[in-house]
Motif scaffolding. Structure first.
Motif, PDB file in Angstrom:
ATOM      1  N   PRO A 121      70.653  11.039   1.294  1.00 28.99           N
ATOM      2  CA  PRO A 121      71.572  11.005   0.152  1.00 28.99           C
ATOM      3  C   PRO A 121      71.229  11.973  -0.968  1.00 28.99           C
ATOM      4  O   PRO A 121      71.970  12.064  -1.950  1.00 28.99           O
ATOM      5  CB  PRO A 121      71.471   9.548  -0.337  1.00 28.99           C
ATOM      6  CG  PRO A 121      70.228   9.013   0.227  1.00 28.99           C
ATOM      7  CD  PRO A 121      69.887   9.798   1.445  1.00 28.99           C
ATOM      8  N   SER A 122      70.135  12.720  -0.816  1.00 22.75           N
ATOM      9  CA  SER A 122      69.827  13.742  -1.815  1.00 22.75           C
ATOM     10  C   SER A 122      70.287  15.133  -1.361  1.00 22.75           C
ATOM     11  O   SER A 122      70.127  16.101  -2.086  1.00 22.75           O
ATOM     12  CB  SER A 122      68.312  13.770  -2.098  1.00 22.75           C
ATOM     13  OG  SER A 122      67.598  14.276  -0.991  1.00 22.75           O
ATOM     14  N   VAL A 123      70.861  15.204  -0.158  1.00 20.99           N
ATOM     15  CA  VAL A 123      71.288  16.492   0.389  1.00 20.99           C
ATOM     16  C   VAL A 123      72.741  16.358   0.835  1.00 20.99           C
ATOM     17  O   VAL A 123      73.035  16.128   2.005  1.00 20.99           O
ATOM     18  CB  VAL A 123      70.395  16.919   1.581  1.00 20.99           C
ATOM     19  CG1 VAL A 123      70.793  18.298   2.071  1.00 20.99           C
ATOM     20  CG2 VAL A 123      68.932  16.925   1.175  1.00 20.99           C
ATOM     21  N   LEU A 156      73.678   4.197   2.957  1.00 20.29           N
ATOM     22  CA  LEU A 156      73.637   3.113   3.940  1.00 20.29           C
ATOM     23  C   LEU A 156      72.810   3.541   5.143  1.00 20.29           C
ATOM     24  O   LEU A 156      73.233   4.376   5.932  1.00 20.29           O
ATOM     25  CB  LEU A 156      75.052   2.721   4.356  1.00 20.29           C
ATOM     26  CG  LEU A 156      75.964   2.260   3.215  1.00 20.29           C
ATOM     27  CD1 LEU A 156      77.385   2.033   3.716  1.00 20.29           C
ATOM     28  CD2 LEU A 156      75.407   1.001   2.554  1.00 20.29           C
ATOM     29  N   GLY A 157      71.632   2.973   5.271  1.00 15.57           N
ATOM     30  CA  GLY A 157      70.724   3.392   6.335  1.00 15.57           C
ATOM     31  C   GLY A 157      70.148   4.773   6.112  1.00 15.57           C
ATOM     32  O   GLY A 157      69.600   5.376   7.033  1.00 15.57           O
ATOM     33  N   GLN A 169      70.839   0.333  -1.243  1.00 20.06           N
ATOM     34  CA  GLN A 169      71.892   0.235  -0.230  1.00 20.06           C
ATOM     35  C   GLN A 169      72.947  -0.800  -0.629  1.00 20.06           C
ATOM     36  O   GLN A 169      74.149  -0.570  -0.478  1.00 20.06           O
ATOM     37  CB  GLN A 169      71.290  -0.116   1.127  1.00 20.06           C
ATOM     38  CG  GLN A 169      70.440   0.994   1.721  1.00 20.06           C
ATOM     39  CD  GLN A 169      69.998   0.685   3.129  1.00 20.06           C
ATOM     40  OE1 GLN A 169      70.828   0.607   4.036  1.00 20.06           O
ATOM     41  NE2 GLN A 169      68.702   0.505   3.330  1.00 20.06           N
ATOM     42  N   LYS A 170      72.489  -1.931  -1.152  1.00 17.19           N
ATOM     43  CA  LYS A 170      73.429  -2.968  -1.599  1.00 17.19           C
ATOM     44  C   LYS A 170      74.263  -2.463  -2.778  1.00 17.19           C
ATOM     45  O   LYS A 170      75.445  -2.790  -2.907  1.00 17.19           O
ATOM     46  CB  LYS A 170      72.662  -4.239  -1.987  1.00 17.19           C
ATOM     47  CG  LYS A 170      72.066  -4.988  -0.793  1.00 17.19           C
ATOM     48  CD  LYS A 170      71.175  -6.145  -1.221  1.00 17.19           C
ATOM     49  CE  LYS A 170      71.981  -7.334  -1.680  1.00 17.19           C
ATOM     50  NZ  LYS A 170      72.652  -8.042  -0.575  1.00 17.19           N
ATOM     51  N   TYR A 172      67.298  -3.418   4.795  1.00 14.31           N
ATOM     52  CA  TYR A 172      68.613  -4.033   4.621  1.00 14.31           C
ATOM     53  C   TYR A 172      69.129  -4.282   6.034  1.00 14.31           C
ATOM     54  O   TYR A 172      69.656  -3.406   6.691  1.00 14.31           O
ATOM     55  CB  TYR A 172      69.527  -3.085   3.860  1.00 14.31           C
ATOM     56  CG  TYR A 172      70.842  -3.670   3.390  1.00 14.31           C
ATOM     57  CD1 TYR A 172      71.000  -5.033   3.166  1.00 14.31           C
ATOM     58  CD2 TYR A 172      71.921  -2.834   3.142  1.00 14.31           C
ATOM     59  CE1 TYR A 172      72.198  -5.557   2.715  1.00 14.31           C
ATOM     60  CE2 TYR A 172      73.129  -3.347   2.677  1.00 14.31           C
ATOM     61  CZ  TYR A 172      73.275  -4.698   2.470  1.00 14.31           C
ATOM     62  OH  TYR A 172      74.469  -5.219   2.023  1.00 14.31           O
ATOM     63  N   ALA A 173      68.960  -5.486   6.510  1.00 11.44           N
ATOM     64  CA  ALA A 173      69.249  -5.810   7.902  1.00 11.44           C
ATOM     65  C   ALA A 173      70.747  -5.726   8.184  1.00 11.44           C
ATOM     66  O   ALA A 173      71.579  -5.970   7.299  1.00 11.44           O
ATOM     67  CB  ALA A 173      68.731  -7.205   8.239  1.00 11.44           C
TER      68      ALA A 173
END
Length: 785
Positions: free
Chosen positions: A536-538, A601-602, A626-627, A691-692
């Motif tokens: 998420p930083s790229v 997410l993931g 993620q949440k 985060y299951a």
């Protein structure tokens, strides 16, 4: 026995004598043919390879001194009747590295592979040579020898009248069959270091015929290549890969050279440059600006080209890159000659721009560069600027044709500088925007100093974070970012104390270490790690170091722009087609915010280990983050969609309901993407704060079904619920997608469990609420059976 030896020597000498006589006779014949050929040539031109052209017959006169020398053969489009496959000025492939050799009958064209290398003194080089012989691409009969008997003449008419796959301008698949009747050589010129040939060619495709003139260049490379600079994963330069074999180690050593221009001081200025004085380079980089570009945009394009002077001046070179107009009334200038770097204007409907370069593959030296600037990219730049900043900037609103030249010129200047960066050897740096805190992009002082990203080579357009009330905030990318200055230094500053590429490494690494505590010097070129995992930083088109906060700001602006779209887009003046185009632009921008947030997410951050700010190479996105991402997505999905439509908009554009419903389905599909769930499962087994998948699906279900009666009664919500159920069912039915992401049994069990939970909810709800709600949950119960 002694007499036999004498007899044998006599026979050998006699044979040599006859061969010598035959050779002299053959040379005499070839010399006579040369005189005949030259006398009939309509055009003869002398250069490092001379050319002779007569009635579509093209001969090259290749000196013996060129045999074994490294050359390039490349191709670009000169003119074309259909832009489906290519455009005028475009080069689709790197040129071929070749050498000529000859015997008494033929000249051979060898294609040279530079990827595998070995020291010729190494004992195992004998085996290397046996397994890596030079490919002979084709052979040419020697038609004549010149009067000095130091050059062979070959007929290359057929060679240049056919497609050469390695340098075809049409990509790997070709474009059709060549039509010989309309194919001919129309131009040939020879120079001290290059030969330029234009062939008019007709092609018959599957459905239609078209014409294309191809411009081929043959270029003599220097005997001694430029000293290459070793590549690094921490910097954004295109690379030339090397695979070195050695008897010192059993494995193959992989390394790369960066692509860069040869920029060095004049001999008499070397000491001045060493002493920190500003000097002009021995050979500046000159870009010629197409004379077909509208005059009012030329100053901005030239400024974008020469903006890079600022970075070169920091390393001691002034006027290192210069913009000039195409020469007028200069018959010696040809824009497509290999020696010219051009900023070209392409009049097609495509909205794009691209920077290219040709290199010496032996060293990574860039020998020639180009920018293709498509006509419609200007309208695309405007659409981006409007959809990203109209909430804050009244100057971008109204009739697009009345927007000031200064504003449009600023956008064109940015695009020009970005593409020149590619021509200087740079790749994108998608992490440059991540270097800035989100709220700093609402600060006038910060944005005026730094723009929207640390590098112009990011895909960070305009400041969609600045809110309507934020006054004086900078809205556009920088002329050059902090990172760009460093990238030019890293690639182009001479390291005088180093005599080899290996000796440069210590200095280059020290430069990284000096900046290891500042995120402005981070680099990220890719959007994933090859296994579907996102960083998420790229990201492209994103701003700031917090995608959720940035997207919330962006969504507020998108809704404000849509509320005023008819007035702000001057729809009454420009018509409904323009309004539709602007509407689509705002929706596309809004949808980007979802994509940015979904990367959490993931997601996994990937940082270089040498950076002190990020000591771990891989860091999974925390459960909390993620949440937070899911909350943003659900907040937007469950919000009122009336902002995307209004009575006034639908009077002009027609009903928008179906589009919105389809868009909802796409968002649910993205949430249930197999890659996302597989990433989450992987992080569950490896992360300390996972985060299951089961919790993730449960959270979506809660947000979709734990709603007020008022919210539950809307068509939008009911559609989302159906799309979600169908999406989960599809996952159970299709265990693997096209990209190969396969669920294990534990993920399948989580999906099945969630469907059972929804089924229980649907059964209970089918007995409550109004008729529409009952009917809806009865339907859900039916499809869940």
């Amino acid at each position: 026995m002694f007499r036999f030896k004498l007899s044998f020597l006599f026979i050998i000498n006699l044979m040599v004598f006859h061969l010598s006589v035959n050779a002299q006779s053959n040379n005499a014949v070839l010399a006579k043919k040369y005189q005949t050929l030259v006398s009939k040539a309509e055009i003869s031109d002398s250069g490092f390879i001379s050319i002779h052209l007569n009635d579509n017959n093209l001969w090259l006169e290749i000196p013996d001194s060129i045999m074994g020398r490294d050359l390039l053969i490349g191709s670009r489009v000169e003119e074309i009747s259909s832009t489906k496959n290519a455009v005028a000025g475009q080069m689709m492939h790197n040129p071929m590295l070749v050498r000529f050799s000859q015997d008494d009958k033929s000249v051979y064209l060898h294609v040279i592979d530079t990827e595998k290398v070995m020291d010729a003194k190494d004992p195992i080089s004998i085996s290397f040579d046996r397994n890596n012989i030079q490919t002979i691409y084709t052979a040419f009969k020697i038609e004549a020898r010149n009067a000095r008997n130091d050059a062979s003449v070959i007929d290359v008419t057929k060679f240049f009248s056919n497609q050469i796959p390695q340098i075809s301008p049409f990509g790997g698949g070709g474009s059709g069959k060549v039509i010989p009747e309309v194919t001919k050589t129309t131009y040939a010129r020879a120079y001290d270091g290059n030969v330029e040939i234009i062939t008019q060619m007709g092609f018959m495709g599957k459905r239609s015929q078209f014409m294309c003139s191809l411009h081929r260049s043959i270029v003599l490379l220097p005997k001694e290549p430029m000293q290459p600079r070793l590549a690094s994963a921490q910097i954004n330069y295109y690379e030339e890969v090397r695979k070195e074999l050695s008897s010192e180690y059993m494995d193959v050593k992989n390394y790369s050279y960066i692509r860069r221009w040869r920029l060095e001081p004049k001999k008499e200025d070397i000491q001045k440059h060493k002493n920190g004085k500003l000097v002009e380079p021995k050979k500046p980089i000159v870009f010629y600006v197409d004379n077909s570009i509208p005059e009012k945009w030329k100053p901005f394009i030239k400024a974008g080209i020469e903006d890079w002077q600022m970075a070169f001046e920091k390393i001691g070179f002034k006027n290192a890159i210069i913009a000039k107009d195409y020469p007028v009334n200069d018959t010696s200038f040809h824009a497509n000659d290999f020696t010219n770097n051009c900023f070209r204007y392409i009049t097609t409907e495509k909205a794009n721009a691209m920077g290219n370069h040709w290199i010496d593959p032996r060293s990574g030296e860039i020998l020639q560069g180009d920018v293709l600037f498509y006509h419609n990219v200007i309208s695309k730049l405007y659409q981006w600027r409007f959809s990203q900043t109209a909430a804050n900037d009244p100057a971008i609103r109204g009739n697009m044709n009345d927007v000031s030249d200064e504003i449009m010129g600023e956008l064109i200047r940015y695009a020009a500088a970005h593409e020149i960066g590619h021509s200087l050897g740079m790749k994108h740096n998608y992490r440059a925007s991540y270097a800035f805190p989100v709220d700093s992009l609402r600060s006038p002082s910060f944005t005026k100093k730094y723009g929207t990203a640390a590098s112009i080579m990011d895909y960070a357009r305009n400041n969609y974070i600045a809110q309507a009330k934020d006054k004086g905030v900078g809205l556009t990318p920088p002329l050059l970012g902090v990172y760009d200055y460093f990238a030019i230094k890293w690639a182009y500053q001479p390291i005088y104390e180093a005599n080899t590429s290996e000796e440069e490494k210590a200095t280059l690494n020290r430069w990284f270490e000096e900046r290891s505590k500042d995120d402005m010097y981070l680099f990220g070129a890719k959007n994933g790690m090859g296994d579907g995992t996102l960083d998420p930083s790229v990201l492209t088109e994103s701003l700031g170091n917090d995608v959720v906060k940035a997207s919330r700001y962006g969504a507020v602006n998108a809704k404000l722009i849509m509320k005023n779209l008819i007035e702000w887009s001057a729809a009454d003046e420009l018509g409904d087609d323009h309004l539709r185009w602007m509407y689509d632009g705002v929706i596309k921008q809004y949808n980007r915010y979802f994509k940015h947030v979904e990367a959490r997410l993931g997601g996994v951050f990937e940082f270089d280990l040498t950076n002190e700010m990020h000591p771990e190479k891989y860091v999974a996105v925390s459960r909390e983050k993620q949440k937070e991402a899911l909350d943003y997505i659900m907040d937007e999905l469950l919000g009122q969609f009336d902002w995307m439509k209004s009575e006034d908009l639908e009077k002009r554009l027609g009903s928008l309901d179906e589009e919105i419903i389809k868009a909802q389905g796409k968002k649910i599909e993205d949430l249930l993407n197999r890659a996302v769930l597989v990433r989450m499962y992987t992080c569950t087994t490896e992360s300390k704060d996972p985060y299951a998948v089961s919790e993730y699906l449960s959270d979506i279900t809660k947000r979709l079904f734990n709603l007020s009666a008022k919210k539950q009664s809307t068509d939008w919500v009911r559609n989302l619920q159906v799309e979600y159920v169908k999406g989960l069912q599809k996952l159970l039915k299709d265990n693997a997608d096209k990209s190969g992401h396969v669920f294990n049994n534990l993920i399948m069990a989580d999906i099945h469990s969630e469907l059972e939970s929804i089924k229980n909810i649907a059964i209970k709800r089918a007995e409550k609420g109004n008729e529409n709600v009952k009917k809806h949950f009865s339907f859900l119960t039916y499809i869940l059976e």
